[in-house]
Design a protein around this motif. Structure first.
Motif, PDB file in Angstrom:
ATOM      1  N   ARG A   1     105.671 -18.404 104.656  1.00  0.00           N
ATOM      2  CA  ARG A   1     105.342 -16.870 104.624  1.00  0.00           C
ATOM      3  C   ARG A   1     104.723 -16.649 103.615  1.00  0.00           C
ATOM      4  O   ARG A   1     104.594 -17.341 102.483  1.00  0.00           O
ATOM      5  CB  ARG A   1     106.710 -16.089 104.421  1.00  0.00           C
ATOM      6  CG  ARG A   1     106.686 -14.633 104.671  1.00  0.00           C
ATOM      7  CD  ARG A   1     107.893 -14.139 104.558  1.00  0.00           C
ATOM      8  NE  ARG A   1     108.654 -14.294 103.318  1.00  0.00           N
ATOM      9  CZ  ARG A   1     108.837 -13.506 102.194  1.00  0.00           C
ATOM     10  NH1 ARG A   1     108.153 -12.340 102.680  1.00  0.00           N
ATOM     11  NH2 ARG A   1     109.214 -13.715 101.082  1.00  0.00           N
TER      12      ARG A   1
ATOM     13  N   SER B   1     104.903 -14.186 108.280  1.00  0.00           N
ATOM     14  CA  SER B   1     105.253 -15.528 108.746  1.00  0.00           C
ATOM     15  C   SER B   1     104.358 -16.438 109.521  1.00  0.00           C
ATOM     16  O   SER B   1     103.673 -15.791 110.092  1.00  0.00           O
ATOM     17  CB  SER B   1     106.303 -15.393 109.537  1.00  0.00           C
ATOM     18  OG  SER B   1     107.401 -14.632 109.038  1.00  0.00           O
TER      19      SER B   1
ATOM     20  N   THR C   1     100.657  -8.728 103.609  1.00  0.00           N
ATOM     21  CA  THR C   1     101.644  -9.692 102.898  1.00  0.00           C
ATOM     22  C   THR C   1     102.797 -10.019 103.599  1.00  0.00           C
ATOM     23  O   THR C   1     103.352  -9.062 104.477  1.00  0.00           O
ATOM     24  CB  THR C   1     101.861  -9.155 101.748  1.00  0.00           C
ATOM     25  OG1 THR C   1     102.434 -10.090 100.649  1.00  0.00           O
ATOM     26  CG2 THR C   1     102.841  -8.001 101.436  1.00  0.00           C
TER      27      THR C   1
ATOM     28  N   ILE D   1     118.447   4.176 110.796  1.00  0.00           N
ATOM     29  CA  ILE D   1     117.608   5.433 110.883  1.00  0.00           C
ATOM     30  C   ILE D   1     117.185   5.478 112.287  1.00  0.00           C
ATOM     31  O   ILE D   1     117.168   6.526 112.834  1.00  0.00           O
ATOM     32  CB  ILE D   1     116.488   5.398 109.746  1.00  0.00           C
ATOM     33  CG1 ILE D   1     116.692   5.520 108.509  1.00  0.00           C
ATOM     34  CG2 ILE D   1     115.465   6.476 110.141  1.00  0.00           C
ATOM     35  CD1 ILE D   1     115.774   5.194 107.417  1.00  0.00           C
TER      36      ILE D   1
ATOM     37  N   HIS E   1     113.512 -20.281 105.699  1.00  0.00           N
ATOM     38  CA  HIS E   1     112.271 -20.594 106.459  1.00  0.00           C
ATOM     39  C   HIS E   1     111.258 -21.361 106.259  1.00  0.00           C
ATOM     40  O   HIS E   1     110.138 -21.233 106.443  1.00  0.00           O
ATOM     41  CB  HIS E   1     111.886 -19.159 106.822  1.00  0.00           C
ATOM     42  CG  HIS E   1     112.602 -18.109 107.424  1.00  0.00           C
ATOM     43  ND1 HIS E   1     112.338 -17.129 108.380  1.00  0.00           N
ATOM     44  CD2 HIS E   1     113.946 -17.888 107.409  1.00  0.00           C
ATOM     45  CE1 HIS E   1     113.200 -16.299 108.674  1.00  0.00           C
ATOM     46  NE2 HIS E   1     114.424 -16.922 108.152  1.00  0.00           N
TER      47      HIS E   1
ATOM     48  N   GLY F   1     112.279  -5.252 109.776  1.00  0.00           N
ATOM     49  CA  GLY F   1     112.961  -4.194 109.289  1.00  0.00           C
ATOM     50  C   GLY F   1     114.301  -4.353 109.132  1.00  0.00           C
ATOM     51  O   GLY F   1     114.971  -5.055 109.821  1.00  0.00           O
ATOM     52  N   THR F   2     114.437  -3.851 107.844  1.00  0.00           N
ATOM     53  CA  THR F   2     116.103  -4.020 107.416  1.00  0.00           C
ATOM     54  C   THR F   2     117.228  -3.090 107.980  1.00  0.00           C
ATOM     55  O   THR F   2     116.714  -2.315 108.813  1.00  0.00           O
ATOM     56  CB  THR F   2     116.058  -3.250 105.728  1.00  0.00           C
ATOM     57  OG1 THR F   2     115.571  -2.172 105.899  1.00  0.00           O
ATOM     58  CG2 THR F   2     114.802  -4.060 104.921  1.00  0.00           C
TER      59      THR F   2
ATOM     60  N   GLY G   1     105.927  -1.471 103.545  1.00  0.00           N
ATOM     61  CA  GLY G   1     106.957  -2.402 104.290  1.00  0.00           C
ATOM     62  C   GLY G   1     107.645  -1.463 105.225  1.00  0.00           C
ATOM     63  O   GLY G   1     107.249  -1.459 106.447  1.00  0.00           O
TER      64      GLY G   1
ATOM     65  N   GLN H   1     118.802  -0.773 106.906  1.00  0.00           N
ATOM     66  CA  GLN H   1     118.754   0.886 106.789  1.00  0.00           C
ATOM     67  C   GLN H   1     117.764   1.446 107.675  1.00  0.00           C
ATOM     68  O   GLN H   1     117.939   2.529 108.250  1.00  0.00           O
ATOM     69  CB  GLN H   1     118.202   1.073 105.153  1.00  0.00           C
ATOM     70  CG  GLN H   1     119.249   0.533 104.064  1.00  0.00           C
ATOM     71  CD  GLN H   1     118.909  -0.630 103.541  1.00  0.00           C
ATOM     72  OE1 GLN H   1     118.853  -1.442 104.340  1.00  0.00           O
ATOM     73  NE2 GLN H   1     119.094  -0.680 102.302  1.00  0.00           N
TER      74      GLN H   1
ATOM     75  N   TYR I   1     113.382  12.579 107.014  1.00  0.00           N
ATOM     76  CA  TYR I   1     111.899  13.245 106.590  1.00  0.00           C
ATOM     77  C   TYR I   1     110.991  13.213 107.666  1.00  0.00           C
ATOM     78  O   TYR I   1     111.356  12.587 108.712  1.00  0.00           O
ATOM     79  CB  TYR I   1     111.100  12.195 105.470  1.00  0.00           C
ATOM     80  CG  TYR I   1     111.291  10.612 105.763  1.00  0.00           C
ATOM     81  CD1 TYR I   1     110.529  10.005 106.663  1.00  0.00           C
ATOM     82  CD2 TYR I   1     112.380   9.945 105.051  1.00  0.00           C
ATOM     83  CE1 TYR I   1     110.881   8.598 106.869  1.00  0.00           C
ATOM     84  CE2 TYR I   1     112.679   8.719 105.326  1.00  0.00           C
ATOM     85  CZ  TYR I   1     111.907   8.105 106.501  1.00  0.00           C
ATOM     86  OH  TYR I   1     112.284   6.561 106.539  1.00  0.00           O
TER      87      TYR I   1
END
Ligand SMILES: Cc1cc2nc3c(=O)[nH]c(=O)nc-3n(C[C@H](O)[C@H](O)[C@H](O)COP(=O)(O)OP(=O)(O)OC[C@H]3O[C@@H](n4cnc5c(N)ncnc54)[C@H](O)[C@@H]3O)c2cc1C
Length: 385
Positions: free
Chosen positions: A209, A158, A155, A371, A204, A364-365, A131, A367, A385
C-alpha cells in the motif's frame, strides 16, 4: 421460496479454486508475507482461472458470471492468503466501473487485461486529508483542450506499486460542491509526472500500500469515465459490492483459522487428554463456527440482492463492519487456543490477524458503515451532518 444452495456449477467452481489455493497459494503465503513479495505469477494464474474477471462480460475475456460466484472466489482465495483476495475484489469492482462507464476503446484495452490477470488496476479515492470524508477530496483534474491535467496526491492505495493503472476520483468542480464536484478517471500509471511511495504496513505484505503523486499529469479527455460530477455515486455503488466481498475475504481467513485449530486441538494434549475435550477449548470453536455461518450468509445474501438488482446498501454496510470485526476476534481466539505456538510465525494465525485488521479500515471503517446503516434504516433526516 428460499433456496440457500449454490448451483452445481458454483460448487464445482468452489472445489476448483480450493484445490488451486491449497496447491499454489497457501504453502507460499508465509514467504510472500516475510519477503513483502508480490506473487505476480500466481496473480496471472488466478487470471487463467477467471478469478479477477468473474463477472467481466465474456466479450472482454471475462467469465460473465454473477456476484454470488465472485463471492465464492473471494472467500476461497482468502482462505489461502488474504492479499491474493485483492485480485477478485479489485478486478470485480474496477472491472464493473470500467465496463459501465469507460469509453469503448478503454474497455477493449483494459478489461481483457484485468480479466486475464495480466494487469492490476488500483483504486484511488483516499487522500492525506480525506479518508472517511471522501467527498472532501482535493486532487484536481482541470480540463485543457482535449486533455485533463491532474495535480495532487492519492494515499493509502493498495497495490499501487504493482498496478498498471488506477481508477481515481478527482475534483473537477469547486470544493464547496463536495461530492457533486467529483469525477472518475482511468489513468495509466506509466505517464510522466507520476511517482509512488510504499508504506511499511503491519499486514497485506504481498500486495502493499502506498501513495501516488500526480504532478501536472496529462491524460486524454476520454479517460473521464461517464460525465463530470458523477464519480462519487459511481464509487459508492461499487462499494456496495466490495463490502460483501471484503466480508467474505475476512471470513475465509477466519474459517481457515478455525479449521487449523480444530486439527490442532485434537492432537495437542494437556492433563493427559486432547485439549479438544475441554469445553474451555471446544466452546470458543463452536461460537466461532456459529458466527462465521451467520456472517457468511449475510454476505452471500447481499451479493444475491445485487444480482437481483434489489436495494442492498444497508446490508453491504452490515457485512463490511461485522464480518471483519468477528474475523479479527475469531482469529485472535484461535491463536490463543494454539498456546505459545500460535504467537510464532510457525503457524499462519499471526499473519492472518495482521492481514484481517487492515480490512477493518480499508473500504471504510465500522463507524462509517454504521452511519450508512442508520441513514438507510432510521432515516436520512437523522444523519449526524
Ligand atoms: C489495508 C488498507 C487498504 C486500503 N486500500 C485503499 C485503496 O486501495 N484505495 C483507497 O482509496 N483507500 C484505501 N484505503 C484507505 C481507507 O479506505 C481509509 O483509510 C478509510 O476510508 C478511513 O479513512 P482515514 O484512514 O483517513 O481515517 P479518518 O477518516 O481520518 O478516520 C479516523 C477515525 O475517525 C473515525 N471517524 C471519522 N469520521 C467519523 C464519523 N463521522 N463518525 C464516527 N467516526 C468517524 C473513523 O472511523 C476512524 O476510526 C486502505 C486502507 C487500509 C488500512
Amino acid at each position: 421460496m428460499i433456496d440457500f444452495s449454490f448451483t452445481p456449477e458454483q460448487e464445482l467452481f468452489r472445489r476448483t479454486i480450493r484445490e488451486f489455493v491449497q496447491r499454489e497459494i497457501r504453502p507460499m503465503s508465509p514467504e510472500w508475507d516475510k519477503n513483502h513479495e508480490y506473487p505476480r505469477e500466481v496473480f496471472k494464474k488466478m487470471g487463467e482461472l477467471g478469478l479477477p474477471g468473474v463477472h467481466v462480460p465474456t466479450q472482454y475475456g471475462g467469465s460473465g458470471m454473477d456476484r454470488v460466484t465472485s463471492g465464492i472466489a473471494a472467500e476461497e482465495v482468502a482462505r489461502g492468503d488474504l492479499s491474493c483476495g485483492y485480485s477478485v475484489m479489485l478486478g470485480g469492482l474496477l472491472g464493473d466501473l470500467i465496463d459501465e462507464y469507460a469509453v469503448d476503446r478503454l474497455k477493449q484495452e483494459w478489461l481483457p487485461r484485468i480479466a486475464g490477470g495480466e494487469s492490476v488496476v488500483a483504486l484511488g479515492l483516499t487522500e492525506p486529508s480525506a479518508g472517511s470524508d471522501a467527498a472532501s477530496i482535493k486532487l484536481k483534474a482541470v480540463r485543457d483542450g482535449d486533455e485533463y491535467v491532474l495535480d495532487g496526491e492519492k494515499t493509502s492505495i493498495s497495490m499501487c506499486s504493482v498496478a498498471d493503472a488506477i481508477v481515481l476520483f478527482a475534483r473537477t468542480g469547486a470544493e464547496e460542491e463536495k461530492h457533486r464536484g467529483v469525477s472518475t478517471f482511468l489513468v495509466p500509471l506509466d505517464l510522466p509526472g507520476i511517482t509512488t511511495t510504499q508504506f511499511n504496513d503491519m499486514g497485506h505484505h504481498a500486495v502493499g500500500r502506498g501513495s501516488v503523486f500526480f504532478d501536472s499529469v496529462r491524460i486524454p479527455a476520454d479517460h473521464l469515465m461517464s460525465s463530470e460530477g458523477t464519480g462519487f455515486i459511481q464509487v459508492m455503488i461499487g462499494f456496495d459490492y466490495t463490502r460483501a466481498i471484503i466480508g467474505l475475504m475476512c471470513l475465509g481467513s477466519a474459517a481457515a483459522s478455525v479449521e487449523d485449530t480444530i486439527n490442532y486441538v485434537k492432537e495437542r494434549e494437556a492433563f493427559g487428554r486432547p485439549i479438544a475435550r475441554f469445553e474451555g477449548v471446544s466452546f470458543p470453536i463452536a461460537e466461532a463456527l456459529t458466527r462465521i455461518d451467520a456472517a457468511r450468509w449475510q454476505c452471500y445474501r447481499t451479493l444475491w440482492l445485487k444480482d437481483n438488482e434489489l436495494p442492498h446498501t444497508a446490508e453491504a454496510a452490515m457485512c463490511k463492519w461485522w464480518a471483519p470485526r468477528i474475523s479479527v476476534e475469531i482469529i485472535h481466539e484461535m491463536l490463543l487456543l494454539h498456546g505459545h505456538y500460535g504467537y510464532t510465525d510457525e503457524f499462519p494465525l499471526e499473519q492472518r490477524l495482521r492481514d484481517v485488521i487492515g480490512l477493518e479500515i480499508g473500504d471504510g471503517t465500522a463507524q462509517i458503515q454504521k452511519i450508512v446503516i442508520a441513514r438507510e434504516l432510521i432515516g436520512k433526516e437523522y444523519k449526524p451532518y
